[in-house]
Design an enzyme around this catalytic site. Sequence first.
Site, PDB file in Angstrom:
ATOM      1  N   SER A 101       0.834  -1.201   0.000  1.00  0.00           N
ATOM      2  CA  SER A 101       0.000   0.000   0.000  1.00  0.00           C
ATOM      3  C   SER A 101       0.872   1.256   0.000  1.00  0.00           C
ATOM      4  CB  SER A 101      -0.918   0.006   1.214  1.00  0.00           C
ATOM      5  OG  SER A 101      -0.171  -0.049   2.391  1.00  0.00           O
TER       6      SER A 101
ATOM      7  N   GLU B 189      -2.755  -0.417  -3.950  1.00  0.00           N
ATOM      8  CA  GLU B 189      -3.931  -0.868  -3.160  1.00  0.00           C
ATOM      9  C   GLU B 189      -4.960   0.234  -2.889  1.00  0.00           C
ATOM     10  OE1 GLU B 189      -2.835  -3.287   0.276  1.00  0.00           O
ATOM     11  OE2 GLU B 189      -1.088  -4.066  -0.763  1.00  0.00           O
TER      12      GLU B 189
ATOM     13  N   HIS C 282       5.956   2.702  11.084  1.00  0.00           N
ATOM     14  CA  HIS C 282       4.975   3.140  12.089  1.00  0.00           C
ATOM     15  C   HIS C 282       5.306   4.523  12.643  1.00  0.00           C
ATOM     16  CE1 HIS C 282       5.022  -1.228  11.849  1.00  0.00           C
ATOM     17  NE2 HIS C 282       3.723  -1.123  11.956  1.00  0.00           N
TER      18      HIS C 282
HETATM   19  N1  GLN Z   1      -0.007  -5.398   1.499  1.00  0.00           N
HETATM   20  C1  GLN Z   1      -0.524  -4.827   2.699  1.00  0.00           C
HETATM   21  C2  GLN Z   1      -0.183  -3.333   2.735  1.00  0.00           C
HETATM   22  O1  GLN Z   1       0.819  -2.958   2.290  1.00  0.00           O
HETATM   23  C3  GLN Z   1       0.042  -5.482   3.917  1.00  0.00           C
HETATM   24  C4  GLN Z   1      -0.615  -4.982   5.172  1.00  0.00           C
HETATM   25  C5  GLN Z   1      -0.108  -5.606   6.444  1.00  0.00           C
HETATM   26  O2  GLN Z   1       0.979  -6.092   6.500  1.00  0.00           O
HETATM   27  N2  GLN Z   1      -0.867  -5.587   7.463  1.00  0.00           N
HETATM   28  O3  GLN Z   1      -0.911  -2.552   3.262  1.00  0.00           O
END
Ligand code: GLN
Length: 765
Positions: A440, A491, A701
């Site tokens: 994402s 995404e 994060h």
């Molecule tokens: N492919 C998802 C993203 O990038 C993975 C999300 C996750 O690891 N929780 O958002």
Amino acid sequence: MLKHNLGYPRIGVRRELKKACEAYWSNKINSHTLFQVGKNIRKENWKIQEKAGLDLIPCNDFSFYDHVLDMSLLLGVIPESYLSIPVIHNNIDLYFSMARGFQKNEWDIKAMEMTKWFNTNYHYIVPEFSKNHKFSIFSNKIFDELEESKKVLKSIQKIKPVLIGPISYLFLGKEKEKSFHRMDLVENIIPIYIKIIKKLKDEGVNWIQLDEPILVLDMSEKDKKVFKYAYGEISKFCSGINIMLTSYFDGISENISLLQEISVQALHIDLVEDSNQLEKILSFFSKKSKMILSLGLIDGRNIWKNNYAYSINKIEKSIEMIGENRIMIAPNCSLLHVPIDIEYENSIPINIKNRMSFARQKIYELNDLEKIVKGDKSVLLNNIDLLEKSSYIFYDQKIRERANQIKDQDIKRDNPFYIRQEKQKKKFNLPLFPTTTIGSFPQTKEIRNLRKRFRNNELSRDKYDEKIKNFIIDVIQKQEEIDLDVLVHGEFERTDMVEYFSNKLKGILSTENGWVQSYGSRCVKPPIIYGDVTRIEDMTVKWICFAQSKTKKLMKGMLTGPVTILQWSFVRDDQPISHTAYQIAWAIREEVLSLEKNGIQIIQIDEPAIREGLPLKKKDFKSYFDWAIKAFRLSSSGVKDETQIHTHMCYSEFNDIFEHIANMDADVITIETSRSKMELLKAFSIFSYPNEIGPGVYDIHSPRIPTVEEIFDLIEKASKRLPIKNIWINPDCGLKTRKWKEVLQSLHNMTKAAKIARNKFINLS
Ligand code: GLN
Ligand code: ZN
């Protein structure tokens, strides 16, 4: 036979608590208004449970953020840094600053650590203990709520204050410094518990509930010793009040001997997660003359109606062994983990809805069970009839057979990894230390609005598609500028990685209002797997292929794996969970094959939740991994050697399960490590991971932008532990919560560091 409840959802049927807290945090309402919202929710909850005829109703199960944090305030477990913020004058602001951190003017104090509540999706704030900690009664919340409940319920006899027991509370915390063991604080903490219990008794309380879920874990000798000590003391000093010790989330057979030496008035056991324990517990109880047994029969972690015949069987067995006076019935755990009221759902087909039960309905099921025990057979017959009628809501013989007959070759790639790797390297011709992202990219207000407008039919499909395509084109351009090697489409069409797929798969539904607290004001709406799961059409192919058509670089297809879909949903209870996992896995496999057929050469199947599905006891690990890994392999093994399968994991410690992760046999795994400064890599000194791996090189994060030097440093560290040709460079998770500005700079530094590393290591590979 008394009926009682362990805890009721506290977010409010319209998520009033979430809204009030968030309004308070952004200074839109004052504390008085916030407290009033809390008061209304509590009152409504008590009234509902009273009306449903419960004999004992929980109090102090309400919380503005988290019930473990409430305990920390009650017991005065407050790190110095929060106490010393001079501009905080009241408990509620102190409380929220511990939960969320405090950033204002010259203060920048981080939030306390948060982690998962046993094997649920609820997160609690981890208590932080210092050596020789002096506990004290710091907050009055429990006593205030007791006063309030007396007014609402008018009878103190019905009120059962709830506390986390001392041993589980200590266990759930962590030591601030390494020089002591938190369990050794037991002698300091028990006098305060005794004080609290006595105070409650003086208020007229007849029953209190002490939650000790530690009883369902593999307890160490030390845990056991302090447990015996604690309850020995409590029973010595707290006469004249009834203590109910509650266990939940699994059975306690292994620890039952602990109860031999202590005297509490009642024990609650979870017969949903472990029904086999009943016999052993009953035989133990038949030797104790007075203790009451509370049977946890109603599933507080799932949304299906109770199977009355099954529950009655347990109740009757218990009555036979120890007599009706010594039995209570209840849900297995707090109802915190289920949505509040099914009556607020208007779009679930009636034959499915009839089989479902949310918190309010579950309370009434206790009534039904009582009626049956008293001889009303019609209630039982109705339930049998209903479950029979709706047992195959969506039943597909073909899907069932396929899930039952998985052949060895279905869960195996054509060739072992080293052969696949060679073919893939040749075909992709990627540089050393290839760079990629997790999937994402920032989800801006604009994108969220776009999806919302489309959902509400304010935008035509064509218009919506066109806008999403523009976002994709833009994100590709940005990735090319940054010079990443393997690109993603971003995404943008997904609100949530599980919801997106559950909306497209047959056999899974979403609710309108089925909110469950995840942490603080954050609520989730888990999808409901109600029938046989199948894929009806392509789910991602359109977007991924469009993205691939816009770049010469490799475009990675992006899917959510079967274990994660299962883990973050309410799962049907009429068949083994493994069978449901295999059904989902087949559906994902079809999507993988469709992507491959359409020219996509790299496909990522995310499994961030694989670790959190792990059972609570070691003895059950193996059978979990057996089906979970089989499901992942089923979803990923249908492709040719040349198609590269990625997976991604985060949110947990993986060091101790690396052998199992290796068994998943993904060609590449990208994994969270950066928060623990590559702690993960230590695991590789013990176990050498065989396939390619991208240990996250920076923490997504945090808004902080990592420097080129520090990323390079991490790459170097990784290179010492892992074969260089196996290393990928990537952030440690998806970028959707970040701002574009941070993302661009961070990724830029990342590709730069990778290039420096390439130059340095090129001769070594
Ligand atoms: N492919 C998802 C993203 O990038 C993975 C999300 C996750 O690891 N929780 O958002
Ligand atoms: Zn992640």
